[in-house]
Design a protein around this motif. Structure first.
Motif, short mmCIF file in Angstrom:
data_model
loop_
_atom_site.label_atom_id
_atom_site.label_comp_id
_atom_site.label_asym_id
_atom_site.label_seq_id
_atom_site.Cartn_x
_atom_site.Cartn_y
_atom_site.Cartn_z
N LEU A 1 3.48 1.62 10.25
CA LEU A 1 3.28 1.12 8.90
C LEU A 1 4.25 -0.03 8.67
N GLY B 1 4.85 -0.36 0.68
CA GLY B 1 3.96 -0.32 -0.47
C GLY B 1 3.61 1.10 -0.86
N HIS B 2 3.00 1.23 -2.01
CA HIS B 2 2.68 2.53 -2.59
C HIS B 2 1.86 3.41 -1.63
N SER B 3 0.87 2.83 -0.98
CA SER B 3 0.02 3.62 -0.06
C SER B 3 0.83 4.18 1.09
N HIS B 4 1.75 3.38 1.62
CA HIS B 4 2.57 3.86 2.74
C HIS B 4 3.53 4.95 2.28
N GLU C 1 3.03 7.11 -0.08
CA GLU C 1 2.24 8.33 -0.26
C GLU C 1 1.91 8.96 1.10
N LEU C 2 1.59 8.14 2.08
CA LEU C 2 1.29 8.64 3.43
C LEU C 2 2.51 9.33 4.03
N TYR D 1 8.80 2.59 -7.12
CA TYR D 1 7.60 3.08 -7.78
C TYR D 1 7.13 2.00 -8.74
N SER E 1 -0.94 -0.40 10.08
CA SER E 1 -1.29 -0.57 8.67
C SER E 1 -0.26 -1.49 8.04
N ASP F 1 1.11 -3.03 4.41
CA ASP F 1 1.10 -2.89 2.96
C ASP F 1 2.35 -3.58 2.41
#
Length: 190
Positions: A14, A18-21, A23-24, A49, A111, A113
């Motif tokens: 990653l 970013g937010h998606s990373h 969360e993952l 956040y 990925s 982000d």
């Protein structure tokens, strides 16, 4: 589209916090899959956040409650963390180049982000970079804005200046409102 099967010991990298990373990484902590290793590469040691940004700017939230220690989160989640700025990617060799000349990161799945930055606007308007503050990356924006707010608040003089926010999406409106709230409350702040 058929679900992609991940080979045992596959490297999933990653780039960016970013937010998606984030969360993952949190999900990885609870799932702990054995068939791949997750690595986060970020030039920053903290994530943020996005939803906390307006409250932080308005002075309603302490920075410690908005920023997330990436090293700690990764360590806690079993994710490898590499604090490096990515300089390039070789898509054929599946290799990431960082500031560290000795360290090349290989991946099977990648990925990215990072968020976006209005680089084209900054390049097209002479001297804009020297008088502007880009919202992205958020970590730099917030550190700079918080330092500026502290400097103005601690100033013996009353400072007057104009602030222009370029952009019309909901984030621009939230940022403008947060700055106005803080300015009214502190009387001598950005």
């Amino acid at each position: 589209m058929p679900e992609r099967k991940i080979e045992a010991s596959e490297e999933v990298v990653l780039i960016g916090s970013g937010h998606s990373h984030l969360e993952l990484i949190k999900a990885y902590k609870f799932e702990q899959p054995k068939n791949y290793r997750l690595t986060l590469v970020s030039e920053f040691t903290d994530g943020i956040y996005k939803g906390a940004v307006p409250r932080l700017i308005a002075g309603e939230l302490a920075p410690k409650n908005a920023f997330l220690d990436l090293g700690h989160l990764c360590s806690e989640s079993g994710v490898r963390f590499i604090k490096q700025r990515v300089l390039g990617i070789d898509l054929v060799k599946k290799q990431i180049f960082t500031e560290s000349k000795e360290q090349h990161i290989f991946y099977d799945t990648l990925s990215i982000d990072l968020g976006s930055e209005p680089e084209d606007l900054l390049e097209r308007i002479p001297d804009l970079r020297s008088i502007s503050l880009s919202l992205k990356p958020l970590q730099l924006f917030l550190r700079t804005l918080l330092r500026l707010q502290a400097r103005i608040k601690n100033s013996k003089k009353s400072l007057i200046f104009e602030l222009v926010i370029v952009g019309g999406d909901f984030r621009s409106v939230e940022i403008a409102n947060a700055i106005a709230v803080r300015s009214r409350r502190d009387k001598n702040s950005v």
